[in-house]
Design an enzyme around this catalytic site. Structure first.
Site, PDB file in Angstrom:
ATOM      1  N   SER A 104       0.828  -1.206   0.000  1.00 24.43           N
ATOM      2  CA  SER A 104       0.000   0.000   0.000  1.00 24.43           C
ATOM      3  C   SER A 104       0.860   1.253   0.000  1.00 24.43           C
ATOM      4  CB  SER A 104      -0.908   0.006   1.235  1.00 24.43           C
ATOM      5  OG  SER A 104      -1.796  -1.086   1.185  1.00 24.43           O
ATOM      6  N   CYS A 105       0.248   2.343  -0.410  1.00 20.43           N
ATOM      7  CA  CYS A 105       0.879   3.656  -0.435  1.00 20.43           C
ATOM      8  C   CYS A 105       1.481   3.970   0.933  1.00 20.43           C
ATOM      9  CB  CYS A 105      -0.181   4.685  -0.790  1.00 20.43           C
ATOM     10  SG  CYS A 105       0.422   6.364  -0.945  1.00 20.43           S
ATOM     11  N   PRO A 106       2.684   4.451   0.991  1.00 21.83           N
ATOM     12  CA  PRO A 106       3.546   4.965  -0.075  1.00 21.83           C
ATOM     13  C   PRO A 106       4.592   3.966  -0.558  1.00 21.83           C
ATOM     14  CG  PRO A 106       4.474   5.671   1.979  1.00 21.83           C
ATOM     15  CD  PRO A 106       3.227   4.845   2.310  1.00 21.83           C
ATOM     16  N   ASP A 155      -2.198  -1.429  -5.575  1.00 21.35           N
ATOM     17  CA  ASP A 155      -2.762  -0.332  -4.779  1.00 21.35           C
ATOM     18  C   ASP A 155      -3.469   0.648  -5.709  1.00 21.35           C
ATOM     19  OD1 ASP A 155      -3.371   1.643  -2.975  1.00 21.35           O
ATOM     20  OD2 ASP A 155      -1.308   2.223  -2.571  1.00 21.35           O
ATOM     21  N   ASP A 195      -0.382   8.153  -7.938  1.00 17.95           N
ATOM     22  CA  ASP A 195       0.942   8.320  -7.328  1.00 17.95           C
ATOM     23  C   ASP A 195       2.075   8.285  -8.342  1.00 17.95           C
ATOM     24  OD1 ASP A 195      -0.273   8.500  -4.877  1.00 17.95           O
ATOM     25  OD2 ASP A 195       0.244   6.462  -4.244  1.00 17.95           O
TER      26      ASP A 195
END
Length: 77
Positions: free
Chosen positions: A12-14, A39, A45
Site C-alpha cells: 500500500s501507499c507509499p 494499490d 501516485d
C-alpha cells in the site's frame, strides 16, 4: 536498452513509489523500470512521482486489478 521488473503487488501507499524510487537510483540513465502494483492509489501516485522527479512515464495501464507502469529514468541524475 535495460529493463527491470519491480513487483510491488499487495503493498500500500507509499511503499510502491518508495520502492520504485530506490530501484531507479540503482539503474543507469535511460533504463526502464516496469512496476506492477495493486494499490489503487498507484494510478495517481506514479504519474505525480514522475512529474516531480523528471522521469518519463512511458506507459500506464490496468488489467484485472494490476497496474503496470513503465518508467524511463531521466537522462541526467
Amino acid at each position: 536498452m535495460s529493463e527491470t521488473l519491480l513487483d510491488v503487488q499487495g503493498l500500500s501507499c507509499p511503499l510502491p513509489v518508495l520502492k520504485a524510487n530506490k530501484a531507479l537510483r540503482g539503474l543507469p540513465a535511460g533504463a526502464r523500470l516496469v512496476v506492477l502494483a495493486t494499490d489503487p492509489a498507484a494510478a495517481k501516485d506514479f504519474p505525480a512521482y514522475c512529474a516531480e522527479t523528471g522521469h518519463s512515464l512511458d506507459e500506464a495501464g490496468e488489467a484485472d486489478g494490476v497496474w503496470r507502469f513503465v518508467i524511463r529514468k531521466k537522462e541526467t541524475a
